[in-house]
Design a protein around this motif. Structure first.
Motif, mmCIF file in Angstrom:
data_model
loop_
_atom_site.group_PDB
_atom_site.id
_atom_site.type_symbol
_atom_site.label_atom_id
_atom_site.label_comp_id
_atom_site.label_asym_id
_atom_site.label_seq_id
_atom_site.Cartn_x
_atom_site.Cartn_y
_atom_site.Cartn_z
ATOM 1 N N SER A 153 -27.785 80.716 7.025
ATOM 2 C CA SER A 153 -26.533 80.719 5.899
ATOM 3 C C SER A 153 -25.600 80.016 6.220
ATOM 4 O O SER A 153 -24.692 80.788 7.025
ATOM 5 N N GLY A 154 -24.467 79.788 5.268
ATOM 6 C CA GLY A 154 -23.351 79.380 5.770
ATOM 7 C C GLY A 154 -22.796 80.902 6.112
ATOM 8 O O GLY A 154 -21.816 80.504 7.068
ATOM 9 N N VAL A 155 -22.887 81.530 5.029
ATOM 10 C CA VAL A 155 -21.964 83.174 5.650
ATOM 11 C C VAL A 155 -21.966 83.296 6.469
ATOM 12 O O VAL A 155 -21.686 84.091 7.264
ATOM 13 N N ALA A 156 -23.048 83.541 7.030
ATOM 14 C CA ALA A 156 -24.088 84.186 8.432
ATOM 15 C C ALA A 156 -23.799 83.485 9.132
ATOM 16 O O ALA A 156 -22.954 84.795 9.891
ATOM 17 N N THR A 157 -23.257 82.615 9.610
ATOM 18 C CA THR A 157 -22.591 81.450 10.922
ATOM 19 C C THR A 157 -20.834 82.235 10.931
ATOM 20 O O THR A 157 -20.195 82.904 11.458
ATOM 21 N N PHE A 158 -20.275 82.776 9.714
ATOM 22 C CA PHE A 158 -19.188 83.284 9.896
ATOM 23 C C PHE A 158 -19.355 84.701 9.648
ATOM 24 O O PHE A 158 -18.585 84.599 10.620
ATOM 25 N N LEU A 159 -20.440 85.706 9.377
ATOM 26 C CA LEU A 159 -20.190 86.229 9.011
ATOM 27 C C LEU A 159 -20.053 87.112 10.816
ATOM 28 O O LEU A 159 -19.440 88.147 11.797
ATOM 29 N N ILE A 160 -21.313 86.118 11.613
ATOM 30 C CA ILE A 160 -21.283 86.554 13.217
ATOM 31 C C ILE A 160 -20.259 86.333 13.733
ATOM 32 O O ILE A 160 -19.532 87.419 14.846
ATOM 33 N N GLN A 161 -19.387 84.864 13.945
ATOM 34 C CA GLN A 161 -17.781 84.550 14.420
ATOM 35 C C GLN A 161 -16.981 85.983 14.357
ATOM 36 O O GLN A 161 -16.108 86.515 14.509
ATOM 37 N N PHE A 162 -17.060 86.340 12.651
ATOM 38 C CA PHE A 162 -15.810 87.100 12.381
ATOM 39 C C PHE A 162 -16.023 88.545 13.238
ATOM 40 O O PHE A 162 -14.802 88.970 14.125
ATOM 41 N N ALA A 163 -17.053 89.283 12.845
ATOM 42 C CA ALA A 163 -17.881 90.306 13.296
ATOM 43 C C ALA A 163 -17.702 90.600 14.670
ATOM 44 O O ALA A 163 -16.810 91.344 15.772
ATOM 45 N N LYS A 164 -18.097 88.995 16.061
ATOM 46 C CA LYS A 164 -17.495 89.619 17.298
ATOM 47 C C LYS A 164 -16.379 88.918 17.677
ATOM 48 O O LYS A 164 -15.732 89.480 19.028
ATOM 49 N N SER A 165 -15.312 88.433 16.659
ATOM 50 C CA SER A 165 -14.168 88.673 17.170
ATOM 51 C C SER A 165 -13.165 89.470 17.434
ATOM 52 O O SER A 165 -11.882 90.079 17.246
ATOM 53 N N VAL A 166 -13.604 89.954 16.419
ATOM 54 C CA VAL A 166 -13.250 91.992 16.614
ATOM 55 C C VAL A 166 -13.963 92.790 17.072
ATOM 56 O O VAL A 166 -13.116 94.122 16.716
ATOM 57 N N GLY A 167 -15.125 91.941 18.166
ATOM 58 C CA GLY A 167 -15.382 93.255 18.877
ATOM 59 C C GLY A 167 -16.322 93.948 18.362
ATOM 60 O O GLY A 167 -16.715 95.324 18.779
ATOM 61 N N ALA A 168 -16.881 93.511 17.236
ATOM 62 C CA ALA A 168 -18.824 94.288 17.017
ATOM 63 C C ALA A 168 -19.606 93.974 17.812
ATOM 64 O O ALA A 168 -19.661 92.933 18.208
ATOM 65 N N ARG A 169 -21.049 94.854 17.506
ATOM 66 C CA ARG A 169 -22.387 94.662 17.772
ATOM 67 C C ARG A 169 -23.354 93.391 16.528
ATOM 68 O O ARG A 169 -22.381 94.125 15.891
ATOM 69 N N VAL A 170 -23.127 92.937 17.217
ATOM 70 C CA VAL A 170 -23.987 91.595 16.133
ATOM 71 C C VAL A 170 -25.463 91.857 16.029
ATOM 72 O O VAL A 170 -25.895 90.745 17.085
ATOM 73 N N ILE A 171 -26.246 92.158 15.287
ATOM 74 C CA ILE A 171 -28.006 92.292 15.077
ATOM 75 C C ILE A 171 -28.290 91.117 13.482
ATOM 76 O O ILE A 171 -27.951 91.699 13.151
ATOM 77 N N VAL A 172 -28.981 89.729 14.245
ATOM 78 C CA VAL A 172 -29.390 89.295 12.589
ATOM 79 C C VAL A 172 -30.994 88.946 12.441
ATOM 80 O O VAL A 172 -31.627 89.247 13.719
ATOM 81 N N THR A 173 -31.439 89.035 12.044
ATOM 82 C CA THR A 173 -33.407 88.151 11.925
ATOM 83 C C THR A 173 -33.188 86.752 11.012
ATOM 84 O O THR A 173 -32.301 86.446 11.031
ATOM 85 N N SER A 174 -34.540 86.612 11.405
ATOM 86 C CA SER A 174 -34.630 84.763 10.781
ATOM 87 C C SER A 174 -36.048 85.042 11.001
ATOM 88 O O SER A 174 -36.892 85.666 11.675
#
Length: 327
Positions: free
Chosen positions: A165-186
């Motif tokens: 989703s559009g929101v998910a693509t922003f969530l991934i980028q926002f989270a990485k920009s502050v140094g978080a680890r990101v896990i997704v499903t599809s």
């Protein structure tokens, strides 16, 4: 002017009267408009009313005229539309007068829109028209869910059920920009690859055994917009005392869950929707500082708006679907 409307229960492109700026308003000549999943549900909500309604929440363009009393913007300014109407300061929940552009007000799927000057912001200079037009609603939704409600910080692990989703693509980028680890499903291997391309650390199959796949992970925050299909599965991988933020429900709205398990686990559950103008401005500053961009899946001309809707409804997209209004 040409516009994509709901009229008598049908979606169609038709000629509409050009808007004029009232006191406090600006008229924006739109260059592009982003489609959101909310737009897909508007025909059912609007029903068979005979008056044509221009739908659409997101857009970007050039100010063509300004109404009396407008001092912050001028002819020729490049702007984006803020679709979160009448929600200015950050607050725990939207004020009673809050609404989302595109129903009952005329929206952005048109060559022009008249809107309060308080609902436009300067377009990020480094973005294309298509990128800027697809920004406000999904990015603001993600920003509030992630930071205001979810309180994500450096070193946290974020889990997002659904990667395309559009929101998910922003969530991934926002989270990485502050140094978080990101896990997704599809369900899609291709979407898993795309998610990793824009920063996700791990992408797992939706139909896999999540606790088994994430046995070595500590999930601090879940942000979920799927609803009943994933809520309990997300709780199963969330750490004790962890946070889960819900901003949508693309499957069933109602969820059954074990209250005893929930309170013994000391989980924290938050609802979130859109965001305030204060948060939008903070989000735009954050994106500019990190040179983040929307992920564009496909661009359609306005005259092919129905095809664009069908593409989004299919669920095959990764990122944003956009209407090009003018070259």
């Amino acid at each position: 002017m040409r516009a994509f409307v709901i009229e008598s229960g049908e979606l169609k492109v038709k000629d509409m009267e050009e808007p004029k700026a009232k006191p406090g308003e600006v008229v924006v000549s739109l260059r592009a408009a982003g489609i959101n999943r909310r737009d897909l549900g508007l025909p059912k909500r609007y029903g068979d009313k005979p008056d044509a309604l221009i739908i659409g929440s997101d857009g970007a363009g050039i100010i063509e005229s300004v109404g009396e009393g407008v001092t912050d913007f001028a002819y020729g300014d490049e702007v984006i539309i803020n679709p979160a109407l009448r929600w200015h300061a950050n607050s725990d929940a939207p004020p009673p007068e809050f609404d989302i552009l595109g129903m009952p007000d005329h929206g952005t799927f048109a060559e022009k829109i008249a809107i309060s000057a308080g609902q436009v912001e300067k377009k990020p200079r480094y973005m294309s028209w298509e990128e800027a037009s697809s920004l406000a609603l999904p990015a603001l939704t993600g920003y509030r869910a992630l930071f205001t409600k979810g309180r994500l910080k450096k070193g946290d692990t974020l889990f997002i059920p659904g990667a395309g989703s559009g929101v998910a693509t922003f969530l991934i980028q926002f989270a990485k920009s502050v140094g978080a680890r990101v896990i997704v499903t599809s369900r899609s291997e291709e979407k898993c690859r795309h998610a990793k391309d824009i920063g996700a650390d791990l992408a797992i199959a939706t139909d896999s055994d999540w606790p088994e796949e994430l046995a070595g992970e500590t999930v601090d925050l879940v942000i979920d917009s799927v609803g009943a299909a994933t809520f309990n599965r997300s709780l199963d991988v969330l750490k004790k005392g962890g946070r889960i933020v819900i901003f949508g429900a693309t499957t069933e709205d109602n969820v059954d869950f074990n209250l005893r398990k929930f309170f013994y686990g000391q989980y924290q559950l938050f609802g979130s929707t859109m965001g305030s103008r204060e948060e939008l401005r903070a989000m735009l500053s954050h994106m500019e500082s990190n040179q983040l961009r929307p992920v564009i899946d496909k661009v359609f001309p306005l005259e092919q708006a129905q095809e664009a809707f069908d593409h989004l409804a299919s669920g095959s997209q990764f990122g944003k679907v956009v209407l090009r209004i003018r070259e």
